[in-house]
Design an enzyme around this catalytic site. Structure first.
Site, PDB file in Angstrom:
ATOM      1  N   GLU A   1       0.890  -1.175   0.000  1.00  0.00           N
ATOM      2  CA  GLU A   1       0.000   0.000   0.000  1.00  0.00           C
ATOM      3  C   GLU A   1       0.914   1.206   0.000  1.00  0.00           C
ATOM      4  O   GLU A   1       1.699   1.386   0.926  1.00  0.00           O
ATOM      5  CB  GLU A   1      -0.873   0.010   1.253  1.00  0.00           C
ATOM      6  CG  GLU A   1      -1.785  -1.180   1.377  1.00  0.00           C
ATOM      7  CD  GLU A   1      -2.720  -1.319   0.206  1.00  0.00           C
ATOM      8  OE1 GLU A   1      -3.230  -0.290  -0.267  1.00  0.00           O
ATOM      9  OE2 GLU A   1      -2.923  -2.455  -0.242  1.00  0.00           O
TER      10      GLU A   1
ATOM     11  N   CYS B   1      -1.484   9.007   3.852  1.00  0.00           N
ATOM     12  CA  CYS B   1      -1.517   8.530   2.464  1.00  0.00           C
ATOM     13  C   CYS B   1      -2.770   9.021   1.749  1.00  0.00           C
ATOM     14  O   CYS B   1      -2.833   8.999   0.527  1.00  0.00           O
ATOM     15  CB  CYS B   1      -1.458   7.011   2.435  1.00  0.00           C
ATOM     16  SG  CYS B   1      -2.660   6.262   3.535  1.00  0.00           S
TER      17      CYS B   1
HETATM   18  P1  NAP Z   1       9.259   3.985   3.392  1.00  0.00           P
HETATM   19  O1  NAP Z   1      10.433   4.880   3.439  1.00  0.00           O
HETATM   20  O2  NAP Z   1       8.935   3.327   2.113  1.00  0.00           O
HETATM   21  O3  NAP Z   1       9.535   2.883   4.540  1.00  0.00           O
HETATM   22  C1  NAP Z   1       8.634   1.826   4.874  1.00  0.00           C
HETATM   23  C2  NAP Z   1       9.427   0.600   5.290  1.00  0.00           C
HETATM   24  O4  NAP Z   1       9.936  -0.045   4.135  1.00  0.00           O
HETATM   25  C3  NAP Z   1      10.629   0.894   6.165  1.00  0.00           C
HETATM   26  O5  NAP Z   1      10.727  -0.135   7.123  1.00  0.00           O
HETATM   27  C4  NAP Z   1      11.789   0.838   5.195  1.00  0.00           C
HETATM   28  O6  NAP Z   1      12.986   0.394   5.791  1.00  0.00           O
HETATM   29  C5  NAP Z   1      11.327  -0.225   4.217  1.00  0.00           C
HETATM   30  N1  NAP Z   1      11.909  -0.022   2.900  1.00  0.00           N
HETATM   31  C6  NAP Z   1      11.828   1.098   2.132  1.00  0.00           C
HETATM   32  N2  NAP Z   1      12.453   0.908   0.963  1.00  0.00           N
HETATM   33  C7  NAP Z   1      12.930  -0.369   0.980  1.00  0.00           C
HETATM   34  C8  NAP Z   1      13.671  -1.144   0.055  1.00  0.00           C
HETATM   35  N3  NAP Z   1      14.055  -0.662  -1.114  1.00  0.00           N
HETATM   36  N4  NAP Z   1      13.970  -2.413   0.389  1.00  0.00           N
HETATM   37  C9  NAP Z   1      13.611  -2.914   1.591  1.00  0.00           C
HETATM   38  N5  NAP Z   1      12.934  -2.204   2.513  1.00  0.00           N
HETATM   39  C10 NAP Z   1      12.585  -0.951   2.215  1.00  0.00           C
HETATM   40  O7  NAP Z   1       7.926   4.753   3.803  1.00  0.00           O
HETATM   41  P2  NAP Z   1       7.586   5.590   5.124  1.00  0.00           P
HETATM   42  O8  NAP Z   1       8.425   6.800   5.217  1.00  0.00           O
HETATM   43  O9  NAP Z   1       7.618   4.660   6.268  1.00  0.00           O
HETATM   44  O10 NAP Z   1       6.060   6.019   4.876  1.00  0.00           O
HETATM   45  C11 NAP Z   1       5.669   7.157   4.143  1.00  0.00           C
HETATM   46  C12 NAP Z   1       5.000   6.750   2.838  1.00  0.00           C
HETATM   47  O11 NAP Z   1       4.028   5.751   3.079  1.00  0.00           O
HETATM   48  C13 NAP Z   1       4.245   7.865   2.126  1.00  0.00           C
HETATM   49  O12 NAP Z   1       4.522   7.805   0.760  1.00  0.00           O
HETATM   50  C14 NAP Z   1       2.774   7.530   2.380  1.00  0.00           C
HETATM   51  O13 NAP Z   1       1.899   8.025   1.409  1.00  0.00           O
HETATM   52  C15 NAP Z   1       2.816   6.044   2.412  1.00  0.00           C
HETATM   53  N6  NAP Z   1       1.720   5.454   3.176  1.00  0.00           N
HETATM   54  C16 NAP Z   1       0.813   4.678   2.528  1.00  0.00           C
HETATM   55  C17 NAP Z   1      -0.263   4.140   3.221  1.00  0.00           C
HETATM   56  C18 NAP Z   1      -1.281   3.299   2.513  1.00  0.00           C
HETATM   57  O14 NAP Z   1      -2.066   2.659   3.179  1.00  0.00           O
HETATM   58  N7  NAP Z   1      -1.320   3.252   1.212  1.00  0.00           N
HETATM   59  C19 NAP Z   1      -0.393   4.385   4.592  1.00  0.00           C
HETATM   60  C20 NAP Z   1       0.558   5.160   5.223  1.00  0.00           C
HETATM   61  C21 NAP Z   1       1.623   5.688   4.504  1.00  0.00           C
HETATM   62  P3  NAP Z   1      14.148   1.413   6.189  1.00  0.00           P
HETATM   63  O15 NAP Z   1      13.488   2.636   6.732  1.00  0.00           O
HETATM   64  O16 NAP Z   1      14.907   0.644   7.183  1.00  0.00           O
HETATM   65  O17 NAP Z   1      14.915   1.708   4.951  1.00  0.00           O
END
Ligand code: NAP
Length: 527
Positions: free
Chosen positions: A264, A301
């Site tokens: 998501e 989001c």
């Molecule tokens: P994020 O930077 O993508 O991180 C989420 C998790 O994924 C972290 O544990 C991160 O680990 C891991 N991760 C990220 N890239 C990775 C990769 N290439 N390989 C392996 N693991 C990886 O996102 P965030 O800052 O936590 O959240 C913000 C985003 O989430 C916004 O874009 C928002 O719109 C979206 N969001 C979506 C929803 C929905 O339901 N659709 C809900 C809430 C938020 P590390 O930090 O250790 O790198």
């Protein structure tokens, strides 16, 4: 008391040499606790245990899984103020939000407990044999949903509880009968450790197998990468950025055995304001949307990142009012300096695009890690020609597109990437004049809203939280509500299987009194 250690099933472990700390963005300092990133050995051990646990956990009856899920909810509540303080110290979010999110989290756990206690969710389907059928006899076939196996869950930074360690993905996967390994979010590792301790306490007191749950720390992408590539992991739940979700999806597709990744991701949630509504609702809309754009410092989001209307005097007036209202909002703290840095950078990229106009940009000095809200406007032609403007700016930001006609507005919607939500602001009798526009919007989103705001995702069976890519990697599923359990199961059929060896869900006697589809009739009767 925070240990900073990983939880490999019931065991605490800190074999790794990489350590990290979380950050208090409100007070602008590092928190004290030191967390140990999981080593390769620890990751492999967590997966081995989960795989072992699955053999037993998948057979545990629904009422026992329900007790387990309800105990998790109780244990989370028992963490009391310690959890709330930890949540606030690692996220900069206020206490009220922490308590609200905790309520949502335990509500979700109890919702899945009710679902699996009832048991009808397995969609038991029976077609009895007809040995006399010609030219070939018909066999007895019985189908139900069964769990996939160990699941890895990645939580988002912006929901330390409800989309994290014991959030919707974990609750639904455990309910389905899948052991869960959480790759803890590095920004709220302490909150994650506390919640993990609650899950494991509940697991132990309910006699769940060791390995039904593990919690692994990491400060970078390595731990998650190893987990997703591990052959004994059978599905992935992810909430976060498009880059992160896509990277995990690619990793899983490249495996020898590809597995489903339910990611998501981000969204800009288009809001269409139709002309008549703009004439009469402009002032109220400006207030409502200033609040929605800045809610939670825009870190949702479902934040309304894109507003579309038809060029007119009324639209110009609305832009002025929204600018005024948005500048009245007090700036707030973002989740982490890195998120604030990304916000500033993405905002500057949007501002630097040719022919965008800044209509509001909070310019007074703010505390470190506080976001300065902004509103931009652009003409429809420019927006259509510049895909950069279609990207999410995660924070208190929105872009207003002034379209030259309803046809152009429709064209823009048809060119948007998939979105979680789409909103139409209109008079009751106005919306029916635009069936093509509504149909185009429906084709791009997972949820359509009439005269409201996209922020706020109700947890209930009728909710769809997902949408066409890149809102999610699989638009056939929702991440919120009872139907999210379907991400972790597969259909399985028994042919001519002896009645006494069938699972209770499919036995002739219907001992669980489930509602089943028997010879195409929905019934709770015995056969
Ligand atoms: P994020 O930077 O993508 O991180 C989420 C998790 O994924 C972290 O544990 C991160 O680990 C891991 N991760 C990220 N890239 C990775 C990769 N290439 N390989 C392996 N693991 C990886 O996102 P965030 O800052 O936590 O959240 C913000 C985003 O989430 C916004 O874009 C928002 O719109 C979206 N969001 C979506 C929803 C929905 O339901 N659709 C809900 C809430 C938020 P590390 O930090 O250790 O790198």
């Amino acid at each position: 008391m925070i240990t900073g250690k990983n939880r490999i099933g019931y065991r605490y472990s800190s074999e790794g040499t990489v350590t990290f700390k979380t950050f208090n963005p409100l007070l602008n300092f590092e928190n004290e606790s030191v967390f140990y990133e999981a080593s390769d050995t620890e990751i492999n051990e967590a997966v081995r245990l989960a795989d072992e646990a699955f053999k037993n956990y998948r057979t545990i009856p629904g009422y026992k899984k329900a007790e387990f899920l309800r105990s998790i909810a109780d244990e989370i509540l028992n963490l009391d103020d310690a959890l709330i303080h930890m949540y606030c110290s690692e996220s900069g979010l206020p206490e009220g939000r922490a308590k609200g999110e905790r309520g949502r989290t335990i509500g979700q756990l109890r919702m899945f407990a009710d679902l699996v206690e009832n048991g009808s969710w397995v969609e038991a389907t029976i077609d009895t044999a007809n040995p006399d059928r010609t030219p070939l006899p018909k066999p007895d076939l019985r189908k139900m949903l069964i769990p996939l196996g160990p699941v890895v869950v990645f939580g988002a930074s912006n929901f330390p509880l409800a989309y994290s360690t014991a959030g919707g993905d974990t609750a639904s996967a455990l309910a389905a009968g899948c052991p869960v390994i959480v790759k803890s979010h590095p920004m709220h590792a302490g909150t994650g450790e506390l919640v993990a301790s609650a899950i494991l306490k509940a697991a132990k007191s309910n006699g769940m197998p060791d390995g039904v749950f593990s919690n692994l720390n990491s400060s970078g992408i390595e731990v998650g990468t190893i987990l997703v590539k591990h052959p004994n992991i059978k599905a992935v739940g992810f909430t976060g950025s498009i880059n992160g979700g896509r990277a995990l999806f690619n990793l899983s597709s490249a495996r020898e055995e590809p597995i489903p990744v339910f990611a998501e991701m981000g969204s800009i949630n288009p809001v269409i304001i139709l002309p008549q509504a703009l004439k009469t609702k402009s002032a109220d809309l400006a207030k409502t949307y200033a609040s929605s754009i800045t809610l939670g410092t825009g870190q949702f989001c479902t934040n309304p990142g894109l507003i579309l209307g038809i060029e007119s005097g009324e639209l110009s007036k609305f832009i002025d009012s929204l600018s005024m209202e948005i500048l009245k909002k007090e700036p707030n703290c973002m989740l982490h300096p890195k998120i604030k840095w990304s916000y500033d950078e993405n905002k500057d990229v949007a501002i630097s695009q040719s022919q965008t106009m800044v209509v509001a940009n909070y310019e007074q000095d703010v505390e470190p890690n506080f976001a300065q809200q902004a509103l931009l406007t652009v003409r429809g032609d420019t927006f259509l020609d510049n895909p950069q403007l279609h990207h999410e700016v995660f924070g208190p930001f929105s872009l207003i597109v002034q379209c030259k006609s309803i046809e152009q507005l429709e064209q823009i919607i048809s060119k948007l990437e998939g979105q979680l939500t789409g909103t139409i602001i209109a008079h009751d009798d106005e919306i029916s004049k635009y069936p093509k526009l509504v149909a185009t919007l429906k084709n791009r989103v997972g949820r359509i809203i009439f005269n409201g705001v996209p922020t706020g995702v109700e947890v209930c069976p009728a909710m769809t939280h997902g949408g066409p890519y890149p809102a999610s990697t699989d638009s056939r599923f929702t991440a919120v509500g009872i139907h999210s359990i379907k991400r972790w199961v597969r259909p399985f059929s028994y042919q001519d299987w002896p009645n006494h060896l069938l699972p209770d869900e499919l036995k002739n006697e219907n001992p669980l009194k489930l509602s089943r589809l028997v010879n195409n009739q929905q019934t709770s009767d015995k056969l």
